[in-house]
Design a protein around this motif. Structure first.
Motif, mmCIF file in Angstrom:
data_model
loop_
_atom_site.group_PDB
_atom_site.id
_atom_site.type_symbol
_atom_site.label_atom_id
_atom_site.label_comp_id
_atom_site.label_asym_id
_atom_site.label_seq_id
_atom_site.Cartn_x
_atom_site.Cartn_y
_atom_site.Cartn_z
ATOM 1 N N VAL A 12 55.494 140.169 -33.078
ATOM 2 C CA VAL A 12 54.082 139.788 -33.024
ATOM 3 C C VAL A 12 53.234 141.042 -33.178
ATOM 4 O O VAL A 12 53.682 142.152 -32.859
ATOM 5 N N GLN A 13 52.037 140.874 -33.674
ATOM 6 C CA GLN A 13 51.129 142.011 -33.796
ATOM 7 C C GLN A 13 50.456 142.277 -32.452
ATOM 8 O O GLN A 13 50.318 141.381 -31.615
ATOM 9 N N ALA A 14 50.049 143.502 -32.291
ATOM 10 C CA ALA A 14 49.332 143.879 -31.079
ATOM 11 C C ALA A 14 48.131 142.967 -30.871
ATOM 12 O O ALA A 14 47.421 142.632 -31.819
ATOM 13 N N GLY A 15 47.953 142.560 -29.627
ATOM 14 C CA GLY A 15 46.893 141.621 -29.298
ATOM 15 C C GLY A 15 47.345 140.174 -29.267
ATOM 16 O O GLY A 15 46.617 139.302 -28.769
ATOM 17 N N GLY A 16 48.530 139.930 -29.799
ATOM 18 C CA GLY A 16 49.048 138.582 -29.847
ATOM 19 C C GLY A 16 49.708 138.153 -28.548
ATOM 20 O O GLY A 16 49.687 138.884 -27.547
ATOM 21 N N SER A 17 50.299 136.965 -28.586
ATOM 22 C CA SER A 17 50.912 136.375 -27.393
ATOM 23 C C SER A 17 52.300 135.839 -27.707
ATOM 24 O O SER A 17 52.594 135.460 -28.855
ATOM 25 N N LEU A 18 53.120 135.810 -26.686
ATOM 26 C CA LEU A 18 54.423 135.169 -26.747
ATOM 27 C C LEU A 18 54.686 134.520 -25.397
ATOM 28 O O LEU A 18 54.199 135.009 -24.366
ATOM 29 N N ARG A 19 55.463 133.461 -25.417
ATOM 30 C CA ARG A 19 55.919 132.873 -24.164
ATOM 31 C C ARG A 19 57.435 132.860 -24.164
ATOM 32 O O ARG A 19 58.064 132.231 -25.019
ATOM 33 N N LEU A 20 58.002 133.547 -23.199
ATOM 34 C CA LEU A 20 59.446 133.576 -23.030
ATOM 35 C C LEU A 20 59.864 132.477 -22.057
ATOM 36 O O LEU A 20 59.134 132.168 -21.111
ATOM 37 N N GLN A 81 54.557 134.119 -19.753
ATOM 38 C CA GLN A 81 53.504 134.097 -20.758
ATOM 39 C C GLN A 81 52.956 135.506 -20.895
ATOM 40 O O GLN A 81 52.504 136.093 -19.905
ATOM 41 N N MET A 82 53.003 136.030 -22.098
ATOM 42 C CA MET A 82 52.561 137.396 -22.344
ATOM 43 C C MET A 82 51.402 137.371 -23.331
ATOM 44 O O MET A 82 51.560 136.915 -24.464
ATOM 45 N N ASN A 83 50.259 137.826 -22.879
ATOM 46 C CA ASN A 83 49.055 137.884 -23.714
ATOM 47 C C ASN A 83 48.633 139.324 -23.925
ATOM 48 O O ASN A 83 49.083 140.233 -23.224
ATOM 49 N N SER A 84 47.762 139.516 -24.901
ATOM 50 C CA SER A 84 47.233 140.855 -25.194
ATOM 51 C C SER A 84 48.367 141.873 -25.305
ATOM 52 O O SER A 84 48.322 142.951 -24.700
ATOM 53 N N LEU A 85 49.369 141.522 -26.064
ATOM 54 C CA LEU A 85 50.551 142.371 -26.162
ATOM 55 C C LEU A 85 50.218 143.713 -26.802
ATOM 56 O O LEU A 85 49.365 143.806 -27.697
#
Length: 118
Positions: A12-20, A81-85
């Motif tokens: 994912v690009q910086a600023g994006g989100s992922l949910r593990l 949940q990971m935001n603002s990666l």
């Protein structure tokens, strides 16, 4: 046999989100806490977030305000949940189960790679 399986990693690009997700596909078991760890190449393993039975959560300073740990007992699944990666979030992420107040995690998943690009 307890079998923890992580999923949801990716690029994912910086600023994006992922949910593990971390699902137990083995026998049901009672936990004191579930933890999310990460390890980047050449770095020590870091505890990122903890979900205690009863709902209390704790976070590493690096994760506060951006990551949220939660659980669904009906699905035997824990989420991160990971935001603002950020690029420094790049690592292999592991979930682990702690069965008692002793700070020791008995069961571990195989890990899922998270790569954040600028």
């Amino acid at each position: 046999q307890v079998h923890l399986v992580e999923s949801g990693g990716g690029s994912v690009q910086a600023g994006g989100s992922l949910r593990l997700s971390c699902a137990n596909s083995g026998r049901p078991f009672s936990t004191y806490a579930m933890g999310w760890f990460r390890q980047a190449p050449g770095m020590e393993r870091e505890l990122v977030a903890t979900l205690f039975t009863g709902g209390h959560t704790t976070y590493a300073d690096s994760a506060k305000g951006r990551f949220t740990v939660s659980g669904d007992s009906a699905k035997n699944t824990v989420y991160l949940q990971m935001n603002s990666l950020k690029t420094e979030d790049t690592a292999v992420y592991y979930c682990a189960a702690r069965l008692s107040p002793i700070d020791f995690y008995e069961y571990w998943g195989q890990g899922t790679q998270v790569t954040v690009s600028s």
